[in-house]
Design an enzyme around this catalytic site. Structure first.
Site, PDB file in Angstrom:
ATOM      1  CG  ASP A 159       0.230   0.177   5.571  1.00 10.98           C
ATOM      2  OD1 ASP A 159       0.216  -1.041   5.844  1.00 10.98           O
ATOM      3  OD2 ASP A 159      -0.775   0.918   5.708  1.00 10.98           O
ATOM      4  CE  LYS A 212      -5.545   3.512   9.898  1.00 14.63           C
ATOM      5  NZ  LYS A 212      -5.682   2.339   8.992  1.00 14.63           N
ATOM      6  CD  GLN A 249      -3.056   0.788   2.227  1.00 20.77           C
ATOM      7  OE1 GLN A 249      -3.894  -0.092   2.034  1.00 20.77           O
ATOM      8  NE2 GLN A 249      -3.039   1.499   3.333  1.00 20.77           N
ATOM      9  NE  ARG A 306      -8.675   4.347   8.312  1.00 19.97           N
ATOM     10  CZ  ARG A 306      -9.317   3.223   8.601  1.00 19.97           C
ATOM     11  NH1 ARG A 306     -10.010   3.155   9.729  1.00 19.97           N
ATOM     12  NH2 ARG A 306      -9.250   2.158   7.821  1.00 19.97           N
ATOM     13  CB  SER A 307      -7.273   6.114   2.318  1.00 14.96           C
ATOM     14  OG  SER A 307      -8.316   5.218   2.616  1.00 14.96           O
ATOM     15  CG  ASP A 362      -3.880  -0.167  10.109  1.00 18.24           C
ATOM     16  OD1 ASP A 362      -4.866   0.021  10.836  1.00 18.24           O
ATOM     17  OD2 ASP A 362      -3.837   0.245   8.924  1.00 18.24           O
ATOM     18  CD  GLU A 404      -3.417   7.329   2.993  1.00 17.67           C
ATOM     19  OE1 GLU A 404      -3.805   7.642   4.123  1.00 17.67           O
ATOM     20  OE2 GLU A 404      -2.614   6.405   2.792  1.00 17.67           O
ATOM     21  CD  GLU A 423       0.450   0.764   8.854  1.00 18.40           C
ATOM     22  OE1 GLU A 423       1.220   1.746   8.804  1.00 18.40           O
ATOM     23  OE2 GLU A 423      -0.773   0.854   8.637  1.00 18.40           O
ATOM     24  CE  LYS A 475      -0.496   5.109   7.991  1.00 22.42           C
ATOM     25  NZ  LYS A 475      -0.461   3.752   7.431  1.00 22.42           N
TER      26      LYS A 475
HETATM   27  C1  2PG Z   1      -3.763   2.478   6.521  1.00 24.61           C
HETATM   28  C2  2PG Z   1      -4.708   3.609   6.174  1.00 24.61           C
HETATM   29  C3  2PG Z   1      -4.028   4.931   6.040  1.00 24.61           C
HETATM   30  P1  2PG Z   1      -7.037   3.183   5.084  1.00 24.61           P
HETATM   31  O1  2PG Z   1      -3.894   1.365   6.017  1.00 24.61           O
HETATM   32  O2  2PG Z   1      -2.895   2.653   7.367  1.00 24.61           O
HETATM   33  O3  2PG Z   1      -2.930   4.874   5.185  1.00 24.61           O
HETATM   34  O4  2PG Z   1      -5.440   3.299   4.999  1.00 24.61           O
HETATM   35  O5  2PG Z   1      -7.544   4.425   5.710  1.00 24.61           O
HETATM   36  O6  2PG Z   1      -7.503   3.011   3.652  1.00 24.61           O
HETATM   37  O7  2PG Z   1      -7.321   1.965   5.911  1.00 24.61           O
HETATM   38 MG    MG Z   2      -2.288   0.474   7.365  1.00 23.08          MG
END
Ligand code: 2PG
Ligand code: MG
Length: 422
Positions: free
Chosen positions: A245, A340, A165, A369-370, A315, A208, A288, A391
């Site tokens: 990540d 988060k 990612q 978040r994305s 995560d 992002e 991650e 982040k």
């Molecule tokens: C992640 C987040 C942020 P998403 O995986 O860490 O980069 O992505 O918000 O799409 O889960």
């Molecule tokens: Mg992540």
């Protein structure tokens, strides 16, 4: 001060998808508004994001993603329970937990509860004549977090141009937050220029704000970013290190890790070896989600052989859940947690997860978040909570820069110290 009104409505996030905005009005007529973000590579164990798909409230052109049920829950269920009460984050969150005792907030929707909880935090800070950061850290120097910033994007955020990612950087050799950010902007700009010169596709700006440059191999993507770091006269590994990540849940299928662009398929055991070699060969200081959200065994197997200084960050593994963190501590699955707030659903419960992580010696990375909004509360939470890292994606897009700019504002206007987690 007392709460006189609570009102929610639907707004758009940075992907143009509906999200919840909630406002709390106090008896001095001040209004405190908060907007919630939304993920794309969401973990299966995250708190429930309530959307209208399959219900009469679903708006046709939003493809089932409208959030009128969550909005209605704020306006008709949460508001009557809060109006007339004194403003205090803890008591608002307690009330929200009473109204929806489910851990995943599936009754009211975590998008409804978090919007109200954040608005309550802002309103309480106002009632005390404090900034949101100072609500959590009333005295002493504020701790400005080390930014972990996206340079290259792939996976669910960039049409799978990379199997993983994100390739991010951690500018841990910088002396101040503003210096750290200036290095990152230079690295991202140079990556765009050098990518173009090498004939790579550089026009895709990912969800992002990172560059969606396609690379078949993870090693090549890492080496490309390292070459940009070094061309700027910075030392990879001591000034700036890589953070990946992997978001591996996204490509874990039928018990195997499938790297489609690299045309490689791994068993769990083989993937532990692959990750181990990757972190040996590249100046990677943080990794991650190298393993899938329920592949606990691979996490502990890798943790046992990983270099001591490597940040092993969960995560999707932890989803900011107290019970999953507890298991990770007991099983020694990782040494760091991504925090988060919308994976959890409440501000004070999120803070408790962060505190338990710190108590267990884990590092913490507060994360956006994305799908984000222009709201900058995350910067205040990370600072006030003394999370040593943050982040928020890349340095492109005002929904990202709102957070960086808030941190620059705190650096310029408050007594601060720059975190040195590495
Ligand atoms: C992640 C987040 C942020 P998403 O995986 O860490 O980069 O992505 O918000 O799409 O889960
Ligand atoms: Mg992540």
């Amino acid at each position: 001060m007392k709460i006189t009104k609570v009102q929610a409505y639907q707004v758009l996030d940075s992907r143009g998808r509906p999200t919840v905005s909630a406002s709390i009005t106090l008896d001095d007529a001040s209004v405190h508004t908060a907007r919630v973000p939304s993920g794309a590579s969401t973990g299966a164990h995250e708190a429930t994001e309530l959307r209208d798909a399959g219900t009469a409230l679903a708006e046709k052109f939003y493809g089932g993603k409208s959030v009128h049920i969550a909005v209605a829950n704020v306006n008709s269920k949460i508001a009557p329970a809060l109006i007339g009460n004194d403003i205090a984050l803890e008591s608002v969150d307690q009330k929200l937990n009473e109204l929806d005792p489910s851990l995943s907030h599936e009754v009211l929707g975590a998008n409804a509860t978090l919007a109200v909880s954040l608005a309550a935090a802002k309103a309480e800070a106002h009632s005390k004549n404090q900034s949101l950061a100072r609500l959590f850290s009333p005295t002493g120097k504020l701790l400005l977090p080390m930014p972990m910033v996206n340079i290259l994007s792939g996976g669910a955020h960039a049409n799978r141009t990379l199997d993983i990612q994100d390739v991010l950087v951690l500018p841990h050799g910088a002396k101040s937050f503003s210096e750290a950010l200036s290095w990152i902007v230079a690295i991202r700009e140079l990556a765009a220029v050098r990518g173009r010169e090498q004939g790579l596709v550089t026009h895709l700006v990912a969800d992002e704000g990172g560059l969606g440059i396609p690379f078949d191999s993870i090693e090549e993507a890492c080496s490309f970013v390292v070459s940009c770091i070094e061309e700027l006269g910075l030392k990879a590994g001591s000034d700036v290190s890589l953070a990946l990540d992997i978001a591996s849940t996204q490509f874990f299928e039928n018990g195997r890790y499938e790297l489609v662009n690299a045309k490689k398929s791994f068993t769990s055991q083989e993937f532990v070896q692959f990750i181990s070699t990757l972190v040996k060969n590249q100046p990677i200081i943080s990794i991650e989600d190298p393993f899938a959200e329920d592949d606990w065994q691979s996490w502990s197997a890798f943790a046992a052989i990983a270099p001591k200084q490597l940040q092993l960050l969960g995560d999707d593994l932890f989803t900011t859940s107290p019970t999953r963190l507890e298991r990770g501590i007991v099983e020694k699955s990782a040494n760091a947690i991504l925090i988060k707030p919308n994976q959890n659903g409440l501000v004070s419960d999120t803070l408790r997860v962060l505190e338990s992580a710190h108590a267990a010696g884990f590092k913490t990375v507060v994360s956006a978040r994305s799908g984000e909004t222009e709201d900058s509360w995350l910067a205040d939470l990370a600072t006030g909570w003394k999370a040593e890292q943050i982040k928020v994606g890349s340095t492109h897009g005002s929904e990202r820069n709102a957070k960086w700019n808030r941190l620059l504002e705190l650096e310029a206007t408050e007594e601060t110290k720059f975190a040195q987690p590495f």
